[in-house]
Design an enzyme around this catalytic site. Sequence first.
Site, PDB file in Angstrom:
ATOM      1  N   ASP A 139      10.647   4.112  23.749  1.00 43.74           N
ATOM      2  CA  ASP A 139      10.401   3.512  22.437  1.00 43.74           C
ATOM      3  C   ASP A 139       9.294   4.283  21.725  1.00 43.74           C
ATOM      4  O   ASP A 139       8.201   4.463  22.261  1.00 43.74           O
ATOM      5  CB  ASP A 139      10.003   2.044  22.594  1.00 43.74           C
ATOM      6  CG  ASP A 139      10.116   1.295  21.281  1.00 43.74           C
ATOM      7  OD1 ASP A 139      11.079   1.541  20.541  1.00 43.74           O
ATOM      8  OD2 ASP A 139       9.248   0.460  20.993  1.00 43.74           O
ATOM      9  N   HIS A 146       3.268   0.508   9.801  1.00 42.69           N
ATOM     10  CA  HIS A 146       3.081  -0.396  10.944  1.00 42.69           C
ATOM     11  C   HIS A 146       1.832  -0.008  11.724  1.00 42.69           C
ATOM     12  O   HIS A 146       1.043  -0.875  12.131  1.00 42.69           O
ATOM     13  CB  HIS A 146       4.315  -0.326  11.849  1.00 42.69           C
ATOM     14  CG  HIS A 146       4.161  -1.073  13.135  1.00 42.69           C
ATOM     15  ND1 HIS A 146       4.084  -2.440  13.204  1.00 42.69           N
ATOM     16  CD2 HIS A 146       4.061  -0.626  14.423  1.00 42.69           C
ATOM     17  CE1 HIS A 146       3.952  -2.823  14.462  1.00 42.69           C
ATOM     18  NE2 HIS A 146       3.930  -1.740  15.220  1.00 42.69           N
ATOM     19  N   GLU A 211       9.889  -6.996  16.943  1.00 39.80           N
ATOM     20  CA  GLU A 211       9.697  -5.710  16.285  1.00 39.80           C
ATOM     21  C   GLU A 211      11.036  -5.244  15.729  1.00 39.80           C
ATOM     22  O   GLU A 211      12.010  -5.081  16.471  1.00 39.80           O
ATOM     23  CB  GLU A 211       9.123  -4.663  17.239  1.00 39.80           C
ATOM     24  CG  GLU A 211       7.663  -4.915  17.577  1.00 39.80           C
ATOM     25  CD  GLU A 211       6.990  -3.746  18.270  1.00 39.80           C
ATOM     26  OE1 GLU A 211       5.745  -3.723  18.300  1.00 39.80           O
ATOM     27  OE2 GLU A 211       7.699  -2.859  18.780  1.00 39.80           O
ATOM     28  N   GLU A 213      13.446  -2.671  14.653  1.00 36.01           N
ATOM     29  CA  GLU A 213      13.628  -1.252  14.958  1.00 36.01           C
ATOM     30  C   GLU A 213      15.098  -0.861  14.843  1.00 36.01           C
ATOM     31  O   GLU A 213      15.995  -1.708  14.812  1.00 36.01           O
ATOM     32  CB  GLU A 213      13.152  -0.931  16.387  1.00 36.01           C
ATOM     33  CG  GLU A 213      11.706  -1.267  16.672  1.00 36.01           C
ATOM     34  CD  GLU A 213      11.217  -0.675  17.971  1.00 36.01           C
ATOM     35  OE1 GLU A 213      11.812   0.320  18.441  1.00 36.01           O
ATOM     36  OE2 GLU A 213      10.234  -1.212  18.527  1.00 36.01           O
ATOM     37  N   ASP A 245      12.302  -4.852  19.838  1.00 33.22           N
ATOM     38  CA  ASP A 245      11.408  -4.598  20.965  1.00 33.22           C
ATOM     39  C   ASP A 245      10.402  -5.753  21.054  1.00 33.22           C
ATOM     40  O   ASP A 245       9.279  -5.658  20.590  1.00 33.22           O
ATOM     41  CB  ASP A 245      10.686  -3.260  20.763  1.00 33.22           C
ATOM     42  CG  ASP A 245       9.803  -2.893  21.942  1.00 33.22           C
ATOM     43  OD1 ASP A 245      10.182  -3.189  23.084  1.00 33.22           O
ATOM     44  OD2 ASP A 245       8.734  -2.301  21.711  1.00 33.22           O
ATOM     45  N   ARG A 249       1.911  -9.831  22.396  1.00 31.93           N
ATOM     46  CA  ARG A 249       0.764  -9.130  21.836  1.00 31.93           C
ATOM     47  C   ARG A 249      -0.530  -9.400  22.604  1.00 31.93           C
ATOM     48  O   ARG A 249      -1.346  -8.487  22.781  1.00 31.93           O
ATOM     49  CB  ARG A 249       0.572  -9.522  20.368  1.00 31.93           C
ATOM     50  CG  ARG A 249       1.720  -9.143  19.453  1.00 31.93           C
ATOM     51  CD  ARG A 249       1.967  -7.651  19.420  1.00 31.93           C
ATOM     52  NE  ARG A 249       2.978  -7.314  18.406  1.00 31.93           N
ATOM     53  CZ  ARG A 249       3.552  -6.136  18.301  1.00 31.93           C
ATOM     54  NH1 ARG A 249       3.246  -5.165  19.155  1.00 31.93           N
ATOM     55  NH2 ARG A 249       4.456  -5.902  17.370  1.00 31.93           N
ATOM     56  N   GLN A 252      -0.250  -7.390  25.724  1.00 31.66           N
ATOM     57  CA  GLN A 252      -0.217  -5.963  25.385  1.00 31.66           C
ATOM     58  C   GLN A 252      -1.610  -5.427  25.039  1.00 31.66           C
ATOM     59  O   GLN A 252      -2.030  -4.387  25.537  1.00 31.66           O
ATOM     60  CB  GLN A 252       0.727  -5.734  24.209  1.00 31.66           C
ATOM     61  CG  GLN A 252       0.782  -4.301  23.709  1.00 31.66           C
ATOM     62  CD  GLN A 252       1.539  -4.172  22.393  1.00 31.66           C
ATOM     63  OE1 GLN A 252       2.141  -5.128  21.907  1.00 31.66           O
ATOM     64  NE2 GLN A 252       1.496  -3.006  21.793  1.00 31.66           N
ATOM     65  N   LYS A 265       5.664  -5.389  27.037  1.00 31.44           N
ATOM     66  CA  LYS A 265       6.902  -4.890  26.449  1.00 31.44           C
ATOM     67  C   LYS A 265       8.112  -4.954  27.388  1.00 31.44           C
ATOM     68  O   LYS A 265       9.240  -4.789  26.934  1.00 31.44           O
ATOM     69  CB  LYS A 265       6.708  -3.422  26.035  1.00 31.44           C
ATOM     70  CG  LYS A 265       5.673  -3.204  24.946  1.00 31.44           C
ATOM     71  CD  LYS A 265       6.228  -3.519  23.579  1.00 31.44           C
ATOM     72  CE  LYS A 265       5.316  -3.015  22.480  1.00 31.44           C
ATOM     73  NZ  LYS A 265       5.890  -3.221  21.145  1.00 31.44           N
ATOM     74  N   THR A 269      14.292  -6.362  25.682  1.00 32.72           N
ATOM     75  CA  THR A 269      14.579  -5.576  24.487  1.00 32.72           C
ATOM     76  C   THR A 269      16.023  -5.870  24.099  1.00 32.72           C
ATOM     77  O   THR A 269      16.926  -5.719  24.923  1.00 32.72           O
ATOM     78  CB  THR A 269      14.404  -4.067  24.735  1.00 32.72           C
ATOM     79  OG1 THR A 269      13.065  -3.801  25.143  1.00 32.72           O
ATOM     80  CG2 THR A 269      14.727  -3.270  23.485  1.00 32.72           C
ATOM     81  N   GLU A 385       1.858  -8.233  11.875  1.00 30.55           N
ATOM     82  CA  GLU A 385       1.478  -7.681  10.577  1.00 30.55           C
ATOM     83  C   GLU A 385       1.534  -8.748   9.498  1.00 30.55           C
ATOM     84  O   GLU A 385       0.617  -8.870   8.678  1.00 30.55           O
ATOM     85  CB  GLU A 385       2.407  -6.537  10.195  1.00 30.55           C
ATOM     86  CG  GLU A 385       2.434  -5.360  11.148  1.00 30.55           C
ATOM     87  CD  GLU A 385       3.510  -4.374  10.757  1.00 30.55           C
ATOM     88  OE1 GLU A 385       3.350  -3.708   9.707  1.00 30.55           O
ATOM     89  OE2 GLU A 385       4.514  -4.270  11.477  1.00 30.55           O
TER      90      GLU A 385
END
Length: 440
Positions: A139, A146, A211, A213, A245, A249, A252, A265, A269, A385
């Site tokens: 990834d 971002h 996420e 993607e 993904d 947080r 992480q 992570k 996925t 975000e």
Amino acid sequence: MELNHTHDAQARSWLASANEAGTDFPIQNLPFGVFRRAGSDEAFRGGVAIGDQIVDLAAAARAGVFEGLPQLAAQACSGTALNPFLAMGPVAWRALRHALFAALRHDADAHVVGLLHGCLLPQAEAEHGVPTHIANYTDFYTSIHHARNVGRVIRPDDPLTPNFQWLPIAYHGRASSVVVSGTPFHRPMGQALPPGAKAPVYGPCARLDFELELGFYIGPGNALGEPIPLEKAEDHIFGVSLLNDWSARDHQFWEMAPLGPFLGKNFCTSVSPWVVTLEALAPYRVPFAHPADEPQPLPYLDGAANRDHGGLDVQLEVQLETALHRAKGVAPDRLSATSFRHQYWTLGQMVTQHTVGGCNLMTGDLLGTGTISGPTPPEAGAIVELSRGGTVAIDLPGTGEQRRFLEDGDNVILRGWCEKPGAARIGFGDCRGEVLPALA
């Protein structure tokens, strides 16, 4: 990639649903995936989406719909994963797609149409698998918007790492936990460091995130020690899908000191079932360039073709459906929308960077683009975000709820499509996943 007759926006199919306005799967698309009849014990096999139907490629090969290279390619799609077909390379990919286009056109040979009618399954009656056997999943982290948004949460005074504008950054993910759209997953357990605390705590993730993607699949690989030059990178890319993904947080950010993502992570996925070929996306290629006042790519990551049409204009959106949405029977709320054309590095540059040190990509490998965010706040591709690290509540007008991070019962839905005047609309379907409670 040059345009050809399969990109003709006026082309129509004898299958009426492929001609409906707004369909994701017109005759100009023809994405590949693996499927079986829902609720059956049939083996998964390769198929192509057209309108509201699926062409069963194994059945079409047995029925004699194709000849020559297209027949060999269709036979290569008959197994439980598309790897044998992807390994055949661009000439075979194009041959099968063009043969399908001819067989599905409104003026196709009546005998072929009759044969193909017997090879269709309604999409509503199918279930899907992950399109390839994924030996490796990588990834990337290639949206500067971002990176700055998340960087401000972690490092407010220095949000962008010094290497971001020089190379496509990535981490090696966990291939075994890649699942197809619609597969629910449990909230992960792990360690996190609460604000102001001196010692971590163990428990369920409190800051679960999505996420937005794109994922792209490798066709022919490269030998160990032999990098793929940028001018040949796209010969190794079969096509593109949606990818989520999922990210814990709190776990992480605690574990990323100094190494990259691990438990934050690796728990899930999600990928969409259909892979849109690069050929189908040709009308939506756009020029690529870094701003003139920012670092320019080093020579091995630069080339005329990449500058001329390395970018890709895919429209994307994120929707959230909570348990209350479902209970009330109301539509999901849109959280954000953006375009992949804002990404700081191209698909080709990602492949080249991945192999520049000699890494050998393998057929069926999955590469993620990293979160896709645009330059304005409503274009953010992750809830960390949108909520500014959980400090701002996000309103959900459909139910009156608010979110700072994802809660149990939340279903995140990613959608993608390409459209512009003079070209047929190309869709990706959707990619969805529901959050289940943690298994403590």
